[in-house]
Structures are given as C-alpha cells and as structure tokens.
Design a protein around this motif. Structure first.
Motif, mmCIF file in Angstrom:
data_model
loop_
_atom_site.group_PDB
_atom_site.id
_atom_site.type_symbol
_atom_site.label_atom_id
_atom_site.label_comp_id
_atom_site.label_asym_id
_atom_site.label_seq_id
_atom_site.Cartn_x
_atom_site.Cartn_y
_atom_site.Cartn_z
ATOM 1 N N THR A 1 -18.885 5.990 -6.859
ATOM 2 C CA THR A 1 -17.667 6.601 -7.381
ATOM 3 C C THR A 1 -16.974 7.419 -6.303
ATOM 4 O OG1 THR A 1 -18.847 8.561 -8.143
ATOM 5 C CG2 THR A 1 -18.591 6.758 -9.720
ATOM 6 N N CYS A 2 -15.667 7.585 -6.454
ATOM 7 C CA CYS A 2 -14.906 8.444 -5.546
ATOM 8 C C CYS A 2 -15.127 9.899 -5.954
ATOM 9 C CB CYS A 2 -13.422 8.108 -5.608
ATOM 10 S SG CYS A 2 -13.034 6.443 -5.015
ATOM 11 N N GLU A 3 -15.106 10.784 -4.986
ATOM 12 C CA GLU A 3 -15.324 12.195 -5.255
ATOM 13 C C GLU A 3 -14.087 12.825 -5.881
ATOM 14 O OE1 GLU A 3 -16.498 13.990 -1.598
ATOM 15 O OE2 GLU A 3 -17.995 12.451 -1.177
ATOM 16 N N GLN A 4 -14.246 14.054 -6.327
ATOM 17 C CA GLN A 4 -13.127 14.796 -6.904
ATOM 18 C C GLN A 4 -12.008 14.909 -5.868
ATOM 19 O OE1 GLN A 4 -14.171 18.707 -8.200
ATOM 20 N NE2 GLN A 4 -12.264 19.045 -9.296
ATOM 21 N N GLY A 5 -10.780 14.739 -6.335
ATOM 22 C CA GLY A 5 -9.642 14.814 -5.428
ATOM 23 C C GLY A 5 -9.312 13.499 -4.767
ATOM 24 N N THR A 6 -9.972 12.411 -5.206
ATOM 25 C CA THR A 6 -9.661 11.084 -4.676
ATOM 26 C C THR A 6 -9.443 10.128 -5.836
ATOM 27 O OG1 THR A 6 -11.958 10.337 -4.628
ATOM 28 C CG2 THR A 6 -11.155 11.485 -2.673
ATOM 29 N N THR A 7 -8.874 8.981 -5.515
ATOM 30 C CA THR A 7 -8.708 7.952 -6.534
ATOM 31 C C THR A 7 -9.278 6.643 -6.018
ATOM 32 O OG1 THR A 7 -7.154 6.981 -8.113
ATOM 33 C CG2 THR A 7 -6.423 7.105 -5.826
ATOM 34 N N LEU A 8 -9.652 5.761 -6.926
ATOM 35 C CA LEU A 8 -10.290 4.493 -6.592
ATOM 36 C C LEU A 8 -9.245 3.390 -6.461
ATOM 37 C CD1 LEU A 8 -12.897 2.770 -6.279
ATOM 38 C CD2 LEU A 8 -12.839 2.472 -8.772
ATOM 39 N N PHE A 9 -9.291 2.687 -5.335
ATOM 40 C CA PHE A 9 -8.467 1.504 -5.140
ATOM 41 C C PHE A 9 -9.395 0.325 -4.914
ATOM 42 C CE2 PHE A 9 -5.158 4.530 -4.638
ATOM 43 C CZ PHE A 9 -3.962 3.859 -4.850
ATOM 44 N N ASP A 10 -9.100 -0.785 -5.563
ATOM 45 C CA ASP A 10 -9.967 -1.960 -5.484
ATOM 46 C C ASP A 10 -11.381 -1.596 -5.943
ATOM 47 O OD1 ASP A 10 -7.853 -3.527 -4.570
ATOM 48 O OD2 ASP A 10 -8.222 -2.966 -2.499
ATOM 49 N N LYS A 11 -12.395 -2.233 -5.364
ATOM 50 C CA LYS A 11 -13.760 -2.042 -5.860
ATOM 51 C C LYS A 11 -14.523 -0.956 -5.117
ATOM 52 C CE LYS A 11 -14.215 -6.819 -7.444
ATOM 53 N NZ LYS A 11 -14.975 -8.079 -7.311
ATOM 54 N N ASN A 12 -14.189 -0.718 -3.864
ATOM 55 C CA ASN A 12 -14.998 0.237 -3.095
ATOM 56 C C ASN A 12 -14.157 1.032 -2.088
ATOM 57 O OD1 ASN A 12 -14.464 -1.912 -1.367
ATOM 58 N ND2 ASN A 12 -16.385 -1.666 -0.272
ATOM 59 N N ILE A 13 -12.930 1.331 -2.441
ATOM 60 C CA ILE A 13 -12.034 2.060 -1.534
ATOM 61 C C ILE A 13 -11.509 3.311 -2.221
ATOM 62 C CG2 ILE A 13 -9.859 1.965 -0.247
ATOM 63 C CD1 ILE A 13 -10.334 -1.007 0.136
ATOM 64 N N CYS A 14 -11.674 4.447 -1.572
ATOM 65 C CA CYS A 14 -11.183 5.729 -2.088
ATOM 66 C C CYS A 14 -9.982 6.205 -1.276
ATOM 67 C CB CYS A 14 -12.280 6.792 -2.005
ATOM 68 S SG CYS A 14 -13.689 6.472 -3.074
ATOM 69 N N PHE A 15 -9.041 6.827 -1.957
ATOM 70 C CA PHE A 15 -7.801 7.319 -1.343
ATOM 71 C C PHE A 15 -7.696 8.809 -1.644
ATOM 72 C CE2 PHE A 15 -2.866 6.632 -1.405
ATOM 73 C CZ PHE A 15 -2.771 7.249 -0.171
ATOM 74 N N GLN A 16 -7.471 9.596 -0.599
ATOM 75 C CA GLN A 16 -7.406 11.047 -0.753
ATOM 76 C C GLN A 16 -6.208 11.590 0.017
ATOM 77 O OE1 GLN A 16 -10.553 13.531 1.154
ATOM 78 N NE2 GLN A 16 -10.928 14.260 -0.923
ATOM 79 N N ILE A 17 -5.395 12.417 -0.647
ATOM 80 C CA ILE A 17 -4.257 13.065 -0.004
ATOM 81 C C ILE A 17 -4.459 14.574 -0.079
ATOM 82 C CG2 ILE A 17 -1.764 13.440 -0.020
ATOM 83 C CD1 ILE A 17 -1.406 10.700 -1.284
ATOM 84 N N GLN A 18 -4.573 15.190 1.085
ATOM 85 C CA GLN A 18 -4.711 16.647 1.172
ATOM 86 C C GLN A 18 -3.317 17.262 1.305
ATOM 87 O OE1 GLN A 18 -7.700 19.066 1.830
ATOM 88 N NE2 GLN A 18 -5.929 20.181 1.064
ATOM 89 N N LEU A 19 -2.998 18.208 0.448
ATOM 90 C CA LEU A 19 -1.745 18.945 0.569
ATOM 91 C C LEU A 19 -2.059 20.258 1.289
ATOM 92 C CD1 LEU A 19 -0.366 18.079 -2.983
ATOM 93 C CD2 LEU A 19 0.178 16.978 -0.809
#
Length: 224
Positions: free
Chosen positions: A197-215
């Motif tokens: 699973t992706c950690e808090q503050g990230t979102t899941l894309f596809d099956k095994n890719i996490c996306f995180q944007i830091q403000l």
C-alpha cells in the motif's frame, strides 16, 4: 560564450538577470532563474538543455535556494535538475496563464511580494483579466503547482493543462522513494510486494506506483 551555439542563449539569460534585478532586486533566486530560462525560450524558440534534467531527476524542490556560485568540484546533478524543474514550471504557467502578459508581470511588476506570494499574486491577476483566456489551473500558485506535477508525471495529450511541454515527456518514476521530500516537490515511486500500500500522503497509480506531492513543509496534497 565563444561557442556560437551557446552565445545567444547565455547573453539572453544574463541580460535578463541584469534587467530583472533593476525591476525586482529582492526577488528569490528560483523566480529569477525561472524568468531568465523562460526568456531564453521566448526569444530563441528553444529550451535550455536543463529541461531534460528536470525529467530525469524529478524530485528536487521548485523553490529551494539555488547557489549560483556552487563550487565546480561539487556534483551539480541536483542543481541542474532543479533548473530543469524551474524551467518546466515557468513554461507551464507561461503557456496556460497569459503568455507574454504573464511574463511581463513576472519581469517588471512593482509588487512588494516576493517568492510564492508574488507568483500567486501574478496568477490571480491573470485569472481575473477578462481580456485574456486563462486555464483554471492559473487561479493560484498552489493550484498551478499541483496540476503541473500531475501533468509532469502522468502526461496526456489533452487538455493543455495535462502535459508540461508538447510531446511524450514524462518525469521519471523512481525505483526508491525519497525518504523526506523538500517543500514544493513531488515523487512517483514503485513499491514492492512486501509493502502493498501507499503511505499516508500518497495515492496509488496502477498496481504498484505511488504518487506524492509535497506542498509547504509538513503538508502533502490530499488526492482525495
């Protein structure tokens, strides 16, 4: 400067710095560099080569201080990547948010704001200008930054706000996550089966890719 391929670009870049300083002497370096890199493109029609560094090493901060007098013996990989990141962002808002009108405000405004507050002010001014068609991403600095990062990592051909530059250019997916992202940065990384699973503050894309944007520090973009 003796290299004819670089001469015009260097002269444009440094002359832009000279003139920009006359208008906005207290401006932050990331904006100074963004305006100068954008001026290169506007006048020559070509991007500075650092553009690709920003795609290949995409996790740098957009706004962190740039040491323009960095020791030549140091590894400049991150510095070049940040220049590329800056060029990508300023071209993105230039293309979507008023083009030369936007550039002129960034270059010559007498606003007392600097840094993020200044870019936010300029974008809102362009967004309120009924004579110029702007994109909804231009409503604020934070909105533009979030949509820019989405377009940078997962480009689509349409609409215009869903890609950074024409063509199939995508920020590189990392094989390992950066443990601590700097303010106003982003990353896309793969996770392995033992961490499904992706950690808090990230979102899941596809099956095994996490996306995180830091403000700003301590605040991640909530994809929900």
């Amino acid at each position: 400067i003796l290299n004819p391929q670089n001469r015009k670009r260097i002269l444009i870049h440094e002359m832009t710095h000279l003139l920009h300083h006359e208008f906005r002497p207290l401006e932050e370096n990331w904006i100074k560099e963004g305006v100068a890199l954008l001026a290169e493109y506007i006048i020559t029609g070509y991007f500075n080569r650092v553009l690709m560094n920003g795609f290949l090493d995409p996790t740098t901060s957009l706004i962190s201080e740039i040491d323009v007098h960095e020791n030549q013996n140091k590894d400049k990989t991150k510095t070049l990547a940040q220049y590329g990141h800056i060029l990508q962002y300023f071209f993105y808002i230039y293309r979507l948010c008023g083009k030369e009108e936007l550039f002129n405000l960034l270059f010559t405004s007498d606003s007392k704001n600097i840094g993020i507050a200044f870019v936010d002010e300029v974008l809102k001014k362009m967004d309120q200008n009924n004579e110029i068609k702007t994109n909804p991403v231009c409503s604020s600095f934070e909105k533009s930054f979030i949509e820019f990062q989405k377009a940078r990592f997962f480009p689509k051909p349409t609409p215009e706000s869903s890609y950074v530059i024409p063509g199939n250019f995508q920020a590189q997916i990392q094989e390992q996550k950066v443990a601590t992202l700097a303010p106003y940065s982003a990353q896309v990384f793969r996770f392995f089966p033992q961490n499904p699973t992706c950690e808090q503050g990230t979102t899941l894309f596809d099956k095994n890719i996490c996306f995180q944007i830091q403000l700003k520090e301590g605040h991640f973009f909530d994809f929900q």
